[in-house]
Scaffold this motif. Structure first.
Motif, PDB file in Angstrom:
ATOM      1  N   ASP B  90       0.839  -1.195   0.000  1.00  0.00           N
ATOM      2  CA  ASP B  90       0.000   0.000   0.000  1.00  0.00           C
ATOM      3  C   ASP B  90       0.877   1.249   0.000  1.00  0.00           C
ATOM      4  N   GLY B  91       0.239   2.389  -0.181  1.00  0.00           N
ATOM      5  CA  GLY B  91       0.947   3.656  -0.030  1.00  0.00           C
ATOM      6  C   GLY B  91       1.785   4.018  -1.240  1.00  0.00           C
ATOM      7  N   PRO B  92       2.801   4.845  -1.015  1.00  0.00           N
ATOM      8  CA  PRO B  92       3.571   5.421  -2.130  1.00  0.00           C
ATOM      9  C   PRO B  92       4.340   4.373  -2.938  1.00  0.00           C
ATOM     10  N   ALA B  93       4.605   3.224  -2.298  1.00  0.00           N
ATOM     11  CA  ALA B  93       5.368   2.191  -3.010  1.00  0.00           C
ATOM     12  C   ALA B  93       4.509   1.441  -4.025  1.00  0.00           C
ATOM     13  N   HIS B  94       3.206   1.698  -3.990  1.00  0.00           N
ATOM     14  CA  HIS B  94       2.282   0.920  -4.814  1.00  0.00           C
ATOM     15  C   HIS B  94       2.577   1.041  -6.312  1.00  0.00           C
ATOM     16  N   ILE B  95       2.618   2.280  -6.802  1.00  0.00           N
ATOM     17  CA  ILE B  95       2.806   2.480  -8.248  1.00  0.00           C
ATOM     18  C   ILE B  95       4.169   1.952  -8.686  1.00  0.00           C
ATOM     19  N   HIS B  96       5.186   2.203  -7.853  1.00  0.00           N
ATOM     20  CA  HIS B  96       6.520   1.681  -8.185  1.00  0.00           C
ATOM     21  C   HIS B  96       6.487   0.156  -8.325  1.00  0.00           C
ATOM     22  N   ALA B  97       5.782  -0.491  -7.402  1.00  0.00           N
ATOM     23  CA  ALA B  97       5.713  -1.957  -7.444  1.00  0.00           C
ATOM     24  C   ALA B  97       4.995  -2.447  -8.703  1.00  0.00           C
ATOM     25  N   ALA B 165       1.762   3.378 -22.365  1.00  0.00           N
ATOM     26  CA  ALA B 165       3.157   3.848 -22.399  1.00  0.00           C
ATOM     27  C   ALA B 165       4.023   3.027 -21.441  1.00  0.00           C
ATOM     28  N   THR B 166       3.477   2.702 -20.272  1.00  0.00           N
ATOM     29  CA  THR B 166       4.229   1.910 -19.298  1.00  0.00           C
ATOM     30  C   THR B 166       4.573   0.532 -19.868  1.00  0.00           C
ATOM     31  N   LEU B 167       3.621  -0.075 -20.564  1.00  0.00           N
ATOM     32  CA  LEU B 167       3.881  -1.403 -21.129  1.00  0.00           C
ATOM     33  C   LEU B 167       4.820  -1.325 -22.335  1.00  0.00           C
ATOM     34  N   ASP B 168       4.731  -0.238 -23.096  1.00  0.00           N
ATOM     35  CA  ASP B 168       5.698  -0.048 -24.189  1.00  0.00           C
ATOM     36  C   ASP B 168       7.107   0.136 -23.627  1.00  0.00           C
ATOM     37  N   ALA B 187      16.656  -0.354 -13.157  1.00  0.00           N
ATOM     38  CA  ALA B 187      16.070   0.041 -11.863  1.00  0.00           C
ATOM     39  C   ALA B 187      15.931   1.563 -11.782  1.00  0.00           C
ATOM     40  N   GLN B 188      16.911   2.276 -12.328  1.00  0.00           N
ATOM     41  CA  GLN B 188      16.840   3.745 -12.320  1.00  0.00           C
ATOM     42  C   GLN B 188      15.713   4.250 -13.221  1.00  0.00           C
ATOM     43  N   VAL B 189      15.590   3.631 -14.386  1.00  0.00           N
ATOM     44  CA  VAL B 189      14.526   4.050 -15.311  1.00  0.00           C
ATOM     45  C   VAL B 189      13.158   3.767 -14.690  1.00  0.00           C
ATOM     46  N   SER B 194       8.198   5.671 -12.573  1.00  0.00           N
ATOM     47  CA  SER B 194       7.177   5.475 -11.525  1.00  0.00           C
ATOM     48  C   SER B 194       6.805   6.805 -10.890  1.00  0.00           C
ATOM     49  N   ARG B 195       7.796   7.653 -10.667  1.00  0.00           N
ATOM     50  CA  ARG B 195       7.506   8.971 -10.079  1.00  0.00           C
ATOM     51  C   ARG B 195       6.622   9.796 -11.019  1.00  0.00           C
TER      52      ARG B 195
END
Lengths: 202, 202
Positions: B90-97, B165-168, B187-189, B194-195
């Protein structure tokens, strides 16, 4: 007499260079249109209208031919990315144009030829060792010229990574275009991405 | 007596199903590790420890084998994307995950196998016609499950395109990983995108 020899030698060198270029452009076209298996020194020589012996004089092995063709592919793609920064609209359309043209470079025949070499190199470590340095050089140049085209500070870490992401996106869009015409969907993705990039760089 | 026949028939069907599954996983592994040319009904049968006759009973042609293997690849990739939405922080890590796991799916053995089929299909229109519907089905499922994982409104056009775009981007990162380990840069990309995605969806 020296002048006469030069006069004879130069056209011969020109012919030799022209033959080499014809072989390389035939290789790129064959890779893109007919695939890896169809792109050998023999088939390329036939497609280029060059004798097999002359082709082998320039490229004694298939590896030599493929490596030179991939080098040519990357040079052409780099040249096109470099030109982008010289022909861009000003104002809000600027970032969109950079993204669109970067993506264009990954949807052309050159990328389709490179894809065949990448796929073959996935299971051929000798070929992989030959092409990895070429690919690294191209990736660095593509990144550098895209930074220039966007007019961002080369030391801006955030911009650096956004440009990496943009080129990764372009590569993904290129792959999505190999089997069918993906241009309508791609235009929407480019719009969306460009808006995000503009916000992030603002 | 009916019961006895069933008892005999079922283990046979189980064996047949197990053989088919073994052939398909050998095909996927051979494609990813040894490439297109090394993945024929004969080589797959040998790698799977199945007689050539039994392999041909299941897959009379190479096209049948490759198409079934690609179908399996897409099913596994879809299954993994579907699972993403069930195991997220949950929380801010969600989209990154979500982004990280979507990208993971494009850097595994399944994607590397699919890449070999795509490359071969680029110059084989019969193969292309077989695999385009499979690819379309996978693309729609991947998109749908990523939308679900992000918890966005399925009718939100902006979110729809951001997920495309994310899947591309994920596909492009997958391709960048085929020749060398690209995980550190990737990992950097992923962090950077994600941000942006979090800002865009907020």
């Amino acid at each position: 007499m020296g002048r006469d020899l030069t006069a004879v030698r130069e056209p011969k060198q020109d012919r030799s260079r022209a033959t080499r270029e014809r072989l390389l452009s035939s290789t790129i076209e064959l890779l893109a249109r007919r695939g890896w298996d169809a792109s050998t020194v023999s088939t390329v020589a036939a497609a280029a209208g060059v004798s097999r012996g002359a082709a082998q004089h320039h490229f004694p092995t298939r590896e030599a031919l493929i490596t030179a063709a991939l080098e040519q592919v990357f040079e052409e793609m780099t040249q096109r990315i470099r030109e982008v920064s010289q022909t861009l609209p000003d104002g809000p359309a600027h970032i969109h144009a950079v993204v669109e043209r970067a993506v264009d470079i990954y949807t052309g025949m050159e990328f389709k030829a490179a894809l065949q070499v990448w796929a073959a190199a996935a299971s051929d470590s000798a070929l992989r060792d030959l092409i990895l340095p070429l690919e690294g050089k191209f990736a660095r140049a593509a990144h550098r010229y895209t930074m220039v085209a966007l007019g961002v500070d080369p030391d801006d870490v955030q911009a650096h990574r956004l440009v990496q992401a943009t080129l990764d996106l372009a590569r993904g869009l290129g792959l999505a275009d190999t089997l069918s015409d993906d241009s309508a969907r791609r235009a929407q993705v480019i719009d969306t991405w460009s808006r995000q990039l503009a916000l992030a760089l603002a």
